[in-house]
Scaffold this active site. Structure first.
Site, PDB file in Angstrom:
ATOM      1  N   ARG A 107       0.621   5.191  16.954  1.00  0.00           N
ATOM      2  CA  ARG A 107       0.225   5.924  15.759  1.00  0.00           C
ATOM      3  C   ARG A 107      -0.224   7.333  16.126  1.00  0.00           C
ATOM      4  O   ARG A 107      -0.581   7.623  17.261  1.00  0.00           O
ATOM      5  CB  ARG A 107      -0.928   5.203  15.027  1.00  0.00           C
TER       6      ARG A 107
ATOM      7  N   TYR B  85       0.835  -1.206   0.000  1.00  0.00           N
ATOM      8  CA  TYR B  85       0.000   0.000   0.000  1.00  0.00           C
ATOM      9  C   TYR B  85       0.867   1.251   0.000  1.00  0.00           C
ATOM     10  O   TYR B  85       0.696   2.147  -0.829  1.00  0.00           O
ATOM     11  CB  TYR B  85      -0.931  -0.021   1.218  1.00  0.00           C
TER      12      TYR B  85
ATOM     13  N   ASP C 284       3.735  -3.822   9.574  1.00  0.00           N
ATOM     14  CA  ASP C 284       3.346  -2.803  10.557  1.00  0.00           C
ATOM     15  C   ASP C 284       4.569  -2.224  11.258  1.00  0.00           C
ATOM     16  O   ASP C 284       5.190  -2.913  12.083  1.00  0.00           O
ATOM     17  CB  ASP C 284       2.414  -3.416  11.613  1.00  0.00           C
TER      18      ASP C 284
END
Length: 328
Positions: free
Chosen positions: A220, A140, A284
């Site tokens: 995050r 992505y 991740d």
């Protein structure tokens, strides 16, 4: 003159459309409704179709006087991108190529691109700066970086000026309560946690608790979706003023771990929200926090809803009044 918003029926795109309408802009929306929702579009002129359909896209540009483009249309699931990278290259990269070619033909020379901080991969330092290296750890992020590079070469060759906005985790909902987050399947942490509070899931999965962070879970940078919408409009205004192309990070500068998000959600909802530790997911990074100093200085952007409690409360207000999303 109108602003074309691709992916304008999606989560962030629909909030950008709402913000543009509030400012009195004419808005044209293109969305194939694969992940978007017709009910999320609060106004403007909606065309249902795919960017890769050249005849369809040419018609959109022919029928409207388009001043600039805000480009959200893309697949964005990290896990899916690792299993089916071809889908991401075809939709994200090829779809953007088709859009740029039609912009060139129509003489439209401004585009604001919804990029991602996933372009950085595992950061060398935190907070991440726009000049840091870009080595994505998932397909992505790799496709978004490819899209950025393609847009830059269209600027070099054809003068299509751009602002690329790299950001992290969008969350929250519009203050009107009319639009919010509704993905199928859902992959974002905040709505997944709230689904547990709504009784739609037995527990929330935590993918890994052995990361090099204080509580072992990923960290995050969460930004309210309406703050992101505001930044895209400011970026378009920058291009309208004749400024050069640029790349900006968008972030609150505050990092929250998965466990912290769950704890805040427990406080907001009053629900125990059981959590279950699962294996790590591929691709991740441990910590992603952005420095948005350039955006603050050059765009005049500053998030107005920085507290995690406010973001989660906003999202909870949407989900508890729309437990099945936009489904009537």
């Amino acid at each position: 003159m109108a602003v074309l918003v691709t992916g304008g029926a999606g989560y962030i795109g629909s909030h950008a459309v709402a913000a543009l309408l509030e400012k009195g802009e004419q808005v044209v929306i293109v969305d194939n409704l694969y992940q978007g929702h017709r009910d999320a579009v609060l106004g403007g002129k909606l065309y249902e179709g795919d960017l890769r359909d050249a005849e369809f896209l040419a018609k959109v540009f022919q029928e409207n006087e388009i001043d600039g483009v805000i480009h959200f249309a893309a697949n964005s699931l990290v896990g899916e991108s690792m299993k089916d990278p071809g889908k991401y290259y075809h939709n994200n990269v090829y779809g953007t190529l088709c859009l740029l070619e039609q912009m060139q033909k129509a003489g439209v020379a401004r585009i604001v691109f919804s990029s991602t901080a996933a372009t950085y991969g595992e950061p060398e330092r935190v907070p991440i700066d726009e000049y840091d290296r870009t080595v994505p750890t998932n397909a992505y992020g790799e496709t978004k970086l490819a899209m950025e590079k393609m847009i830059r070469w269209f600027d070099v060759a054809h003068g299509i000026k751009f602002v690329s906005l790299r950001y992290f985790n969008a969350a929250g909902a519009h203050e009107s309560g009319k639009i919010g987050e509704d993905h199928n399947p859902e992959s974002h942490l905040v709505p997944l946690v709230l689904q547990v509070a709504l009784g739609q899931r037995e527990h929330i999965s935590v993918f890994g608790e052995d990361y090099p962070t204080e509580d072992g879970t990923c960290i995050r940078d969460y930004i309210h979706v309406s703050d992101l919408a505001d930044a895209h409009i400011l970026a378009l205004e920058r291009l309208r003023q004749g400024e050069e192309s640029a790349i900006y990070n968008l972030g609150s500068g505050n990092g929250y771990s998965v466990k912290q998000v769950i704890d805040v959600s427990r406080q907001v909802t009053g629900h125990p929200i059981p959590a279950k530790i699962e294996p790590r997911r591929a691709g991740d990074p441990a910590v992603l926090i952005a420095s948005s100093e350039r955006a603050r200085t050059e765009l005049g952007w500053a998030p107005r809803r920085e507290k995690l409690e406010d973001i989660v409360t906003s999202s909870w207000n949407w989900h508890r009044t729309h437990p099945n999303g936009y489904e009537k």
